[in-house]
Structures are given as structure tokens and as C-alpha cells.
Enzyme design. Structure first.
Site, short mmCIF file in Angstrom:
data_model
loop_
_atom_site.label_atom_id
_atom_site.label_comp_id
_atom_site.label_asym_id
_atom_site.label_seq_id
_atom_site.Cartn_x
_atom_site.Cartn_y
_atom_site.Cartn_z
N ASP A 194 0.86 -1.19 0.00
CA ASP A 194 0.00 0.00 0.00
C ASP A 194 0.89 1.24 0.00
OD1 ASP A 194 -3.28 0.25 1.00
OD2 ASP A 194 -2.07 2.09 0.99
N ASP A 226 3.46 2.16 -4.46
CA ASP A 226 2.53 2.97 -5.23
C ASP A 226 2.27 2.20 -6.51
OD1 ASP A 226 1.24 4.76 -6.93
OD2 ASP A 226 2.26 6.51 -6.07
N TYR A 237 -14.04 6.56 -12.81
CA TYR A 237 -14.22 5.47 -11.84
C TYR A 237 -15.06 4.36 -12.48
CZ TYR A 237 -15.28 2.96 -7.52
OH TYR A 237 -15.38 1.98 -6.55
N LYS A 266 -13.76 0.56 -13.34
CA LYS A 266 -14.34 -0.62 -12.70
C LYS A 266 -14.94 -1.58 -13.74
CE LYS A 266 -13.06 0.26 -8.59
NZ LYS A 266 -12.07 -0.61 -7.92
N1 LIG Z 1 -16.28 1.45 -0.20
C1 LIG Z 1 -17.15 1.15 -1.15
O1 LIG Z 1 -18.35 1.42 -1.04
C2 LIG Z 1 -16.69 0.47 -2.40
C3 LIG Z 1 -17.66 0.02 -3.32
C4 LIG Z 1 -17.26 -0.63 -4.47
C5 LIG Z 1 -15.92 -0.81 -4.73
N2 LIG Z 1 -14.99 -0.37 -3.85
C6 LIG Z 1 -13.58 -0.58 -4.18
O2 LIG Z 1 -12.93 -1.25 -3.12
C7 LIG Z 1 -11.56 -0.87 -3.10
C8 LIG Z 1 -11.19 -0.42 -1.68
O3 LIG Z 1 -11.96 0.71 -1.36
P1 LIG Z 1 -12.18 1.21 0.14
O4 LIG Z 1 -13.57 1.69 0.21
O5 LIG Z 1 -11.69 0.19 1.09
O6 LIG Z 1 -11.24 2.51 0.14
P2 LIG Z 1 -10.08 2.98 1.14
O7 LIG Z 1 -9.77 4.36 0.72
O8 LIG Z 1 -10.49 2.73 2.54
O9 LIG Z 1 -8.88 2.01 0.77
C9 LIG Z 1 -8.21 2.08 -0.45
C10 LIG Z 1 -6.78 1.65 -0.23
O10 LIG Z 1 -6.07 1.81 -1.48
C11 LIG Z 1 -4.82 2.41 -1.19
N3 LIG Z 1 -4.28 3.12 -2.36
C12 LIG Z 1 -4.76 4.26 -2.92
N4 LIG Z 1 -3.92 4.67 -3.90
C13 LIG Z 1 -2.90 3.77 -3.94
C14 LIG Z 1 -1.73 3.67 -4.71
N5 LIG Z 1 -1.43 4.58 -5.65
N6 LIG Z 1 -0.90 2.63 -4.50
C15 LIG Z 1 -1.18 1.71 -3.54
N7 LIG Z 1 -2.27 1.76 -2.76
C16 LIG Z 1 -3.13 2.79 -2.96
C17 LIG Z 1 -5.13 3.37 -0.05
O11 LIG Z 1 -3.96 3.79 0.63
C18 LIG Z 1 -6.07 2.54 0.80
O12 LIG Z 1 -5.37 1.76 1.75
C19 LIG Z 1 -11.40 0.23 -4.14
O13 LIG Z 1 -10.91 -0.36 -5.33
C20 LIG Z 1 -12.82 0.71 -4.36
O14 LIG Z 1 -13.02 1.23 -5.64
C21 LIG Z 1 -15.34 0.28 -2.70
#
Ligand SMILES: NC(=O)c1ccc[n+]([C@@H]2O[C@H](COP(=O)([O-])OP(=O)(O)OC[C@H]3O[C@@H](n4cnc5c(N)ncnc54)[C@H](O)[C@@H]3O)[C@@H](O)[C@H]2O)c1
Length: 253
Positions: free
Chosen positions: A41, A67, A159, A163
Site C-alpha cells: 500500500d 505505489d 471510476y 471498474k
Molecule cells: N467502499 C465502497 O463502497 C466500495 C464500493 C465498491 C468498490 N470499492 C472498491 O474497493 C476498493 C477499496 O476501497 P475502500 O472503500 O476500502 O477505500 P479505502 O480508501 O479505505 O482504501 C483504499 C486503499 O487503497 C490504497 N491506495 C490508494 N492509492 C494507492 C496507490 N497509488 N498505490 C497503492 N495503494 C493505494 C489506499 O492507501 C487505501 O489503503 C477500491 O478499489 C474501491 O473502488 C469500494
């Protein structure tokens, strides 16, 4: 949270984007089920916190700063994982970002930022991990898609496109790598309570309308997603390849 002890014993799982939110839920769950978990991460602080929580429970976990937009970081993350465990049985790609921007106000920078993290990063990681899985003739790839892979939301053009793209990446790898004992699938969460969704979850007017759209009548929690990911990553899912499993409380029903 229910878990199946030892389901992933002697297995190494790479959770990309596992410092917090859904990725953290997956890392915690798979460590409880016996996996050695490598979290990659960009958020060092949250990674260390999550590592501490898993270690305190007796889980096996390491972290590596990565990253996903940088090929060198991705190569280093995969190399460190292989040096540590000599194998990668499961790769879950969870890193992602989302920012609402009206289409007519959007710019290339916002488009590239979203696409690079949500989609290109998934390609870079899979490209690095797949040859090892092919060599071992086994492996599970689980990509974090979304209900937005299917249903578009306004002001989220890159986005939504990223996806949809990650689902088709998962399907392509299912077609291409199935013969090497590799399963490639995607998970499509609905609205899950994390840092990413905190601003909309705080919006009471939005939420009062939104909740009516979810047949189970509540928001999802990271643990609601971790279980289905564990299932797709397990041998129970050996004959599941190329699907998008929605985890949305019936939002798309
Ligand atoms: N929360 C929701 O409702 C939801 C719904 C559908 C899909 N998602 C997907 O689930 C995944 C996780 O989302 P979340 O809600 O847990 O978000 P979050 O922001 O809590 O976690 C995302 C993680 O990705 C990491 N990240 C961001 N940019 C990065 C990079 N350049 N390199 C490495 N790591 C990086 C962040 O540091 C974080 O730890 C995402 O792909 C999101 O699109 C989330």
C-alpha cells in the site's frame, strides 16, 4: 466475523491496497484463516497499524510500501513477497480511488489518476504475479470491481470506466490463464462503510434515500466483502472463473 481456521494454512496472500477499508478486512480475514499476508500500500501509517492488529492476533503479516502507479514499486513488492514465502497463492487487487467530478468540469489529470490506480495498477500487479502462478500451475486472482462495473453513477466517469475495465481484465485472465490452474474473478461491492465513502455516509439526506435502494436495508461493512473474497480465493471456488460476484445487499437485484 466468522472464519474457517487453517483454510489458507501454508498459503501466501498478497493484498494490494490492504492498509485500510475493504483491503484491511481481507487481510485480517485471510490471516485469521492461516495465510501469510503481504500488504502492499502507499499509506505507510495505516499499513503499520493494520500489521500491528494482525500480529496481535497471532497472524503472519508483512508490509511493503508500494505505489501501484510505479512499475518499480510493483516489482519490488512482488519480489519481496517471493523472497519471504517463495510463493504467491492468492493476489487480491483492492487499491482504488474515487472522486466525484462533474463531467464538464473534469480534466485529463483526474482521468489519468483514477485509471492509473484503479486499472493500470491492476494490470501491472497481475503482469508481475501471473508468471509465478503459471510456473506453479496454481493461483487465485481476485480483483476489486464494483456495482459501478455494471451501473454507472453520475460524476464518476473515470471510476465507472476503470471498474468496468477491471472486470474485463479479470475475465481476460480467466480465459487466458485457466489452463494453468489459475482462477481469475472479480468482486463488486455496493456501498461499503470505509474512508472512501465517509463523506456520503455522513450525508443524511443521501443516505435516507440510498438505504431504500438496498433490499437488506443497511450499508455493507468491509467484513461483508472479506468473506466472499476468501471464498473466491479458496479451493471451494476452483470451478469459478471469470465471474463478477456482486456483494451489495441486493442493490442490483
Ligand atoms: N467502499 C465502497 O463502497 C466500495 C464500493 C465498491 C468498490 N470499492 C472498491 O474497493 C476498493 C477499496 O476501497 P475502500 O472503500 O476500502 O477505500 P479505502 O480508501 O479505505 O482504501 C483504499 C486503499 O487503497 C490504497 N491506495 C490508494 N492509492 C494507492 C496507490 N497509488 N498505490 C497503492 N495503494 C493505494 C489506499 O492507501 C487505501 O489503503 C477500491 O478499489 C474501491 O473502488 C469500494
Amino acid at each position: 466475523m466468522n472464519f474457517i481456521p487453517d483454510r489458507f494454512r501454508n498459503q501466501c496472500v498478497l493484498v494490494v491496497g490492504g492498509a485500510q477499508g475493504i483491503g484491511k478486512g481481507i487481510a485480517v480475514r485471510l490471516a485469521r484463516e492461516g495465510a501469510s499476508v503481504m500488504i502492499g500500500d502507499v499509506d505507510q501509517g495505516m499499513m503499520v497499524q493494520t500489521q500491528g492488529e494482525i500480529t496481535a492476533e497471532g497472524g503472519s503479516v508483512r508490509t511493503v510500501l508500494c505505489d501501484v502507479r510505479r512499475k518499480r514499486d510493483v516489482q519490488r513488492m512482488v519480489a519481496q513477497t517471493l523472497r519471504w514465502q517463495k510463493r504467491i497463492d492468492v493476489m487480491t487487487y483492492v487499491a482504488g480511488v474515487a472522486e466525484l467530478v462533474p463531467f464538464t468540469k473534469s480534466d485529463e489529470k483526474h482521468w489519468d489518476w483514477t485509471m492509473d490506480i484503479n486499472l493500470k495498477g491492476a494490470y501491472l500487479v497481475a503482469r508481475e504475479v501471473a508468471p509465478h502462478m503459471v510456473k506453479c500451475h496454481r493461483g487465485k486472482l481476485v480483483f476489486m470491481a464494483s456495482t459501478n462495473s455494471w451501473d454507472a453513477e453520475a460524476e464518476l466517469a473515470p471510476y465507472n470506466a476503470s471498474k468496468a475495465g477491471i472486470f474485463l481484465l479479470a475475465k481476460t485472465l480467466a480465459r487466458e490463464l485457466g489452463k494453468y490452474g489459475i482462477n481469475s474473478n472479480a468482486i463488486g461491492p455496493g456501498l461499503i462503510r470505509t474512508r472512501l465513502t465517509a463523506p456520503i455516509v455522513k450525508d443524511k439526506t443521501f443516505m435516507s434515500k440510498y438505504k431504500n435502494l438496498i433490499p437488506v436495508g443497511r450499508l455493507g461493512e468491509p467484513e461483508d466483502v472479506a468473506g466472499p473474497v476468501a471464498f473466491l480465493a479458496s479451493s471451494d471456488a476452483d470451478y469459478i472463473n471469470g465471474v463478477l460476484l456482486f456483494v451489495d445487499g441486493g442493490q442490483l437485484a
